[in-house]
Design a protein around this motif. Structure first.
Motif, PDB file in Angstrom:
ATOM      1  N   UNK A  68       0.823  -1.195   0.000  1.00  0.00           N
ATOM      2  CA  UNK A  68       0.000   0.000   0.000  1.00  0.00           C
ATOM      3  C   UNK A  68       0.866   1.257   0.000  1.00  0.00           C
ATOM      4  N   UNK A  69       1.996   1.208   0.674  1.00  0.00           N
ATOM      5  CA  UNK A  69       2.863   2.390   0.746  1.00  0.00           C
ATOM      6  C   UNK A  69       3.475   2.737  -0.616  1.00  0.00           C
ATOM      7  N   UNK A  70       3.495   1.788  -1.545  1.00  0.00           N
ATOM      8  CA  UNK A  70       4.042   2.039  -2.880  1.00  0.00           C
ATOM      9  C   UNK A  70       2.985   2.539  -3.859  1.00  0.00           C
ATOM     10  N   UNK A  71       1.718   2.574  -3.428  1.00  0.00           N
ATOM     11  CA  UNK A  71       0.635   2.971  -4.323  1.00  0.00           C
ATOM     12  C   UNK A  71       0.431   4.477  -4.282  1.00  0.00           C
ATOM     13  N   UNK A  72      -0.021   5.018  -5.406  1.00  0.00           N
ATOM     14  CA  UNK A  72      -0.341   6.440  -5.474  1.00  0.00           C
ATOM     15  C   UNK A  72      -1.694   6.680  -4.804  1.00  0.00           C
ATOM     16  N   UNK A  73      -1.994   7.953  -4.520  1.00  0.00           N
ATOM     17  CA  UNK A  73      -3.289   8.293  -3.931  1.00  0.00           C
ATOM     18  C   UNK A  73      -4.434   7.863  -4.846  1.00  0.00           C
ATOM     19  N   UNK A  74      -4.243   8.032  -6.142  1.00  0.00           N
ATOM     20  CA  UNK A  74      -5.282   7.659  -7.105  1.00  0.00           C
ATOM     21  C   UNK A  74      -5.527   6.146  -7.063  1.00  0.00           C
ATOM     22  N   UNK A  75      -4.471   5.356  -6.979  1.00  0.00           N
ATOM     23  CA  UNK A  75      -4.631   3.901  -6.904  1.00  0.00           C
ATOM     24  C   UNK A  75      -5.318   3.508  -5.599  1.00  0.00           C
ATOM     25  N   UNK A  76      -4.948   4.151  -4.508  1.00  0.00           N
ATOM     26  CA  UNK A  76      -5.583   3.848  -3.226  1.00  0.00           C
ATOM     27  C   UNK A  76      -7.063   4.210  -3.252  1.00  0.00           C
ATOM     28  N   UNK A  77      -7.393   5.352  -3.857  1.00  0.00           N
ATOM     29  CA  UNK A  77      -8.788   5.762  -3.946  1.00  0.00           C
ATOM     30  C   UNK A  77      -9.612   4.806  -4.796  1.00  0.00           C
ATOM     31  N   UNK A  78      -8.984   4.169  -5.790  1.00  0.00           N
ATOM     32  CA  UNK A  78      -9.729   3.265  -6.665  1.00  0.00           C
ATOM     33  C   UNK A  78     -10.094   1.954  -5.976  1.00  0.00           C
ATOM     34  N   UNK A  79      -9.380   1.599  -4.916  1.00  0.00           N
ATOM     35  CA  UNK A  79      -9.701   0.354  -4.209  1.00  0.00           C
ATOM     36  C   UNK A  79     -10.453   0.609  -2.912  1.00  0.00           C
ATOM     37  N   UNK A  80     -10.646   1.870  -2.575  1.00  0.00           N
ATOM     38  CA  UNK A  80     -11.330   2.242  -1.342  1.00  0.00           C
ATOM     39  C   UNK A  80     -12.832   2.091  -1.518  1.00  0.00           C
ATOM     40  N   UNK A  81     -13.468   1.465  -0.558  1.00  0.00           N
ATOM     41  CA  UNK A  81     -14.920   1.282  -0.608  1.00  0.00           C
ATOM     42  C   UNK A  81     -15.489   1.669   0.753  1.00  0.00           C
ATOM     43  N   UNK A  82     -16.553   2.464   0.712  1.00  0.00           N
ATOM     44  CA  UNK A  82     -17.217   2.832   1.956  1.00  0.00           C
ATOM     45  C   UNK A  82     -18.677   2.429   1.864  1.00  0.00           C
ATOM     46  N   UNK A  83     -19.130   1.703   2.837  1.00  0.00           N
ATOM     47  CA  UNK A  83     -20.533   1.312   2.884  1.00  0.00           C
ATOM     48  C   UNK A  83     -21.367   2.519   3.261  1.00  0.00           C
ATOM     49  N   UNK A  84     -22.470   2.689   2.586  1.00  0.00           N
ATOM     50  CA  UNK A  84     -23.380   3.771   2.902  1.00  0.00           C
ATOM     51  C   UNK A  84     -24.693   3.160   3.374  1.00  0.00           C
ATOM     52  N   UNK A  85     -25.096   3.553   4.551  1.00  0.00           N
ATOM     53  CA  UNK A  85     -26.347   3.064   5.123  1.00  0.00           C
ATOM     54  C   UNK A  85     -27.329   4.216   5.156  1.00  0.00           C
TER      55      UNK A  85
END
Length: 61
Positions: A33-50
């Motif tokens: 994860x430390x080698x990934x760019x912010x854009x790459x991290x944002x593309x795998x980020x998921x937030x549940x919305x209730x």
């Protein structure tokens, strides 16, 4: 006894080869994860919305 020793040696050699092949595979495909760019991290980020106001429905049997 020599046949058994040879059999054990062959088995261990095969296990060592598999281990080193697995290490090579992981080195080629593992991404920290430390080698990934912010854009790459944002593309795998998921937030549940209730939805607010929804309550858990209980099952009635």
């Amino acid at each position: 006894m020599h046949q058994f020793d040879r059999l054990c040696q062959l088995a261990l050699d095969g296990e060592a080869a598999d281990y080193f092949r697995h290490l090579e595979y992981r080195a080629n495909y593992k991404v920290n994860f430390s080698d990934m760019t912010e854009q790459e991290l944002d593309s795998i980020f998921v937030m549940d919305e209730h939805q607010k106001g929804m309550r858990k429905q209980s099952r009635q049997y």
